[in-house]
Design a protein around this motif. Structure first.
Motif, short mmCIF file in Angstrom:
data_model
loop_
_atom_site.label_atom_id
_atom_site.label_comp_id
_atom_site.label_asym_id
_atom_site.label_seq_id
_atom_site.Cartn_x
_atom_site.Cartn_y
_atom_site.Cartn_z
N ALA A 22 0.84 -1.21 0.00
CA ALA A 22 0.00 0.00 0.00
C ALA A 22 0.87 1.25 0.00
O ALA A 22 0.59 2.22 -0.73
CB ALA A 22 -0.93 -0.01 1.22
N ALA A 23 1.92 1.25 0.80
CA ALA A 23 2.82 2.41 0.84
C ALA A 23 3.51 2.61 -0.51
O ALA A 23 3.64 3.75 -0.97
CB ALA A 23 3.87 2.23 1.95
N ALA A 24 3.92 1.53 -1.15
CA ALA A 24 4.56 1.65 -2.46
C ALA A 24 3.57 2.19 -3.50
O ALA A 24 3.94 3.01 -4.34
CB ALA A 24 5.11 0.29 -2.89
N THR A 25 2.33 1.75 -3.43
CA THR A 25 1.31 2.25 -4.35
C THR A 25 1.07 3.74 -4.14
O THR A 25 1.00 4.51 -5.10
CB THR A 25 0.00 1.48 -4.16
OG1 THR A 25 0.26 0.09 -4.39
CG2 THR A 25 -1.08 1.96 -5.09
N LEU A 26 0.94 4.15 -2.89
CA LEU A 26 0.74 5.57 -2.59
C LEU A 26 1.94 6.41 -3.01
O LEU A 26 1.78 7.53 -3.50
CB LEU A 26 0.44 5.76 -1.10
CG LEU A 26 -0.93 5.24 -0.66
CD1 LEU A 26 -1.01 5.18 0.86
CD2 LEU A 26 -2.05 6.10 -1.23
N LEU A 27 3.12 5.86 -2.85
CA LEU A 27 4.33 6.57 -3.29
C LEU A 27 4.30 6.75 -4.81
O LEU A 27 4.63 7.83 -5.31
CB LEU A 27 5.58 5.80 -2.87
CG LEU A 27 6.92 6.45 -3.18
CD1 LEU A 27 7.04 7.78 -2.46
CD2 LEU A 27 8.04 5.52 -2.77
N GLY A 28 3.88 5.74 -5.53
CA GLY A 28 3.76 5.85 -6.98
C GLY A 28 2.74 6.90 -7.39
O GLY A 28 2.98 7.69 -8.32
N VAL A 32 3.23 10.50 -9.58
CA VAL A 32 2.41 10.93 -10.72
C VAL A 32 1.81 12.31 -10.46
O VAL A 32 1.89 13.20 -11.31
CB VAL A 32 1.29 9.90 -11.01
CG1 VAL A 32 0.29 10.43 -12.02
CG2 VAL A 32 1.89 8.59 -11.50
N SER A 33 1.23 12.49 -9.29
CA SER A 33 0.57 13.77 -9.00
C SER A 33 1.57 14.92 -8.94
O SER A 33 1.28 16.02 -9.41
CB SER A 33 -0.24 13.68 -7.71
OG SER A 33 0.59 13.36 -6.63
N VAL A 34 2.74 14.68 -8.36
CA VAL A 34 3.74 15.74 -8.28
C VAL A 34 4.30 16.05 -9.67
O VAL A 34 4.56 17.21 -10.00
CB VAL A 34 4.86 15.36 -7.29
CG1 VAL A 34 6.07 16.26 -7.43
CG2 VAL A 34 4.34 15.42 -5.86
N THR A 167 -0.71 10.02 3.52
CA THR A 167 -1.84 10.31 2.63
C THR A 167 -2.40 11.70 2.90
O THR A 167 -2.67 12.47 1.97
CB THR A 167 -2.94 9.25 2.80
OG1 THR A 167 -2.36 7.96 2.53
CG2 THR A 167 -4.09 9.48 1.86
N VAL A 168 -2.58 12.06 4.17
CA VAL A 168 -3.07 13.39 4.51
C VAL A 168 -2.07 14.45 4.07
O VAL A 168 -2.45 15.49 3.51
CB VAL A 168 -3.37 13.50 6.03
CG1 VAL A 168 -3.62 14.93 6.45
CG2 VAL A 168 -4.56 12.62 6.39
N ALA A 169 -0.79 14.19 4.30
CA ALA A 169 0.24 15.15 3.89
C ALA A 169 0.22 15.34 2.38
O ALA A 169 0.35 16.46 1.88
CB ALA A 169 1.62 14.69 4.36
N ALA A 170 0.05 14.26 1.63
CA ALA A 170 -0.01 14.37 0.17
C ALA A 170 -1.22 15.19 -0.26
O ALA A 170 -1.13 16.05 -1.14
CB ALA A 170 -0.05 12.98 -0.47
#
Length: 178
Positions: A22-28, A32-34, A167-170
């Motif tokens: 899950a952390a790796a997915t959120l990092l990916g 993309v968003s950045v 996730t909140v920070a992102a």
């Protein structure tokens, strides 16, 4: 070798594999968003956004690292405790850098009371929220050091907290990035 500790780690393997994925997915997704808003990282006025992005990136990396550390074989619980202690200390240093920059960039206007603006209170709440999982890592390190039977359960809570914090920070970073 601490056989009961090794057995306890084995019981948590699937959970930590899921959290690491899950952390790796959120990092990916963060990449993309950045990458869609790279221009904000070249503007001096939003240096706090750049550092907040680095912290968010780091939080997801820490979540991946903690999951990996929990899955990795350990001869004794002290090796995991020491690793978590070092990660927690590094996290506090990263938060101190971000807090210093945020305070410097958000000096209250002349005559305004410090802490009176809603955005300022929200900023302090975010900073305090960011400290939580790293304090949790230090607490889990202490529990492991003392051979507490629920240390791995508390580590699972901290791992989830890292994912929520990242996730909140992102979300905050992307929603406030000009």
């Amino acid at each position: 070798m601490d056989v009961t500790f090794e057995q306890a780690l084995t019981e948590w393997t699937a959970f930590y594999a899921l959290m690491g994925g899950a952390a790796a997915t959120l990092l990916g997704l963060l990449f993309v968003s950045v990458s869609l808003r790279l221009n904000i990282f070249h503007q001096r006025q939003v240096a706090d956004v750049r550092d907040f992005a680095a912290f968010t990136f780091g939080t997801f990396l820490v979540a991946i690292a903690v999951a990996g550390l929990a899955i990795a074989p350990h001869a004794h619980r002290f090796t995991l405790a020491l690793s978590l202690l070092l990660v927690g200390i590094a996290g506090f240093f990263a938060i101190a850098v971000i807090a210093r920059l945020w305070i410097r960039l958000n000096v209250p206007a002349a005559g305004a009371r410090p802490g009176s603006a809603p955005d300022e209170r929200r900023g302090w709440a975010y900073l305090l929220g960011m400290v939580g999982p790293y304090a949790g890592l230090l607490a889990v390190a202490a529990l492991l050091w003392r051979s507490h039977p629920n240390a791995l359960g508390w580590l699972a809570v901290v791992e989830g907290w890292l994912l929520v914090t990242g996730t909140v920070a992102a979300w905050v970073m992307l929603s406030h990035a000009g």
